[in-house]
Design an enzyme around this catalytic site. Structure first.
Site: not given
Length: 325
Positions: A119, A252, A282
């Protein structure tokens, strides 16, 4: 004005993104796993996510995002001499998704490679491209975050399958006489590999271990909040700037609670926080460029703005890029 040793600066000149057509809402998930829309929203802020179609791969998602970014920059594939794809879900073991993307774009020069920092991958990729451009080795780079995380999820594990989605985001990074990327700050600590991983692998033509994502949510939350705050302060201090100088904060997009916790610790107002996790979930390495593209296109990020990008993910990896848009 030139950068160190006469090298040019690197500046983002275009953004683009792509989401697969299929949208899976929390209500849809209620029919697949023991969960509720209310539970997911309360703990994560997520309301829906997009899922890649059968036969739709990381390089396909990246292709759409890159075409949009090139159009926004007023460039074509003929201008591109560097492609970096940040992904943890490549099309195949090899060649890289970047090379497959290069062929689909019709680019036949320069370099193409993948970056794997989960990520934090887009931040790692952007920092890498910045160094290449500032060194004068390349002039026009595509930096992409693209993922099909839906394919590494255990759809019976309600603690993880509700959190992730598929998508791609891209930026065009070009040599510029004016400052764009102000600084990048990358970190990793492999001692935390166990709290977020996908431990399976292929051996002898068969899957060994468990090829689905595993996460200790509580441990990830605590570590993410700590390292993101530290990294943000590091980036601001390196440039002699304060929190009040940040026009847009793009972290993020894993969990709205992580974003809000870090923003509160830093003193960044909600109005300056770009949040897309409710719509995208996500998307790992794709989350930052997806959110950046949304903010550019709706006017929350405009030319001259100071933007703080932050990624954190398995590895454990994290980092920040501070830039002038």
């Amino acid at each position: 004005m030139a950068g160190p040793s006469g090298a040019p600066f690197a500046r983002i000149t275009g953004t683009g993104s792509y989401l697969p057509a299929r949208c899976l809402t929390n209500r849809d998930l209620e029919a697949l796993v023991d969960t509720t829309d209310e539970w997911i929203v309360a703990r994560t802020g997520i309301r829906q996510r997009h899922i890649a179609a059968d036969g739709e791969f990381t390089s396909d998602l990246a292709l759409h995002a890159c075409r949009a970014a090139l159009a926004a920059a007023g460039r074509t594939s003929a201008d591109v001499d560097l492609i970096i794809v940040a992904t943890s879900t490549p099309d195949m073991v090899f060649p890289s998704s970047a090379c497959l993307l290069q062929a689909k774009l019709g680019v036949a020069r320069g370099a193409a490679f993948d970056v794997q920092a989960v990520c934090a991958g887009f931040v790692y990729g952007l920092a890498t491209a910045d160094l290449f451009v500032r060194a004068g080795q390349f002039r026009c780079a595509l930096v992409v975050g693209a993922e099909v995380f839906s394919r590494i999820l255990d759809w019976k594990d309600r603690s993880t399958c509700v959190l992730f989605g598929d998508g791609a985001g891209a930026v065009v990074l070009e040599a510029s006489p004016q400052p764009g990327i102000l600084s990048s700050h990358l970190h990793a600590d492999g001692r935390y590999a166990g709290i977020l991983n996908t431990p399976g692998h292929v051996a002898g033509g068969a899957i060994q271990g468990d090829p689905t994502l595993k996460m200790d949510g509580g441990a990830v939350f605590k570590l993410a909040v700590r390292v993101l705050e530290d990294s943000a302060r590091e980036a601001l201090a390196a440039n002699g700037l304060g929190v009040s100088d940040v026009d847009a904060y793009i972290a993020h997009q894993a969990n709205v609670r992580i974003i809000s916790h870090v923003a509160k610790k830093l003193g960044i107002s909600d109005a300056r926080c770009i949040v897309t996790v409710d719509r995208h979930a996500n998307t790992s390495a794709a989350s930052i460029p997806l959110a950046l593209d949304v903010a550019v296109r709706d006017g929350r990020v405009r030319p001259g703005h100071t933007v703080l990008l932050q990624g954190v993910g398995g590895g454990f990896t994290w980092g920040s890029v501070l830039l002038k848009y």
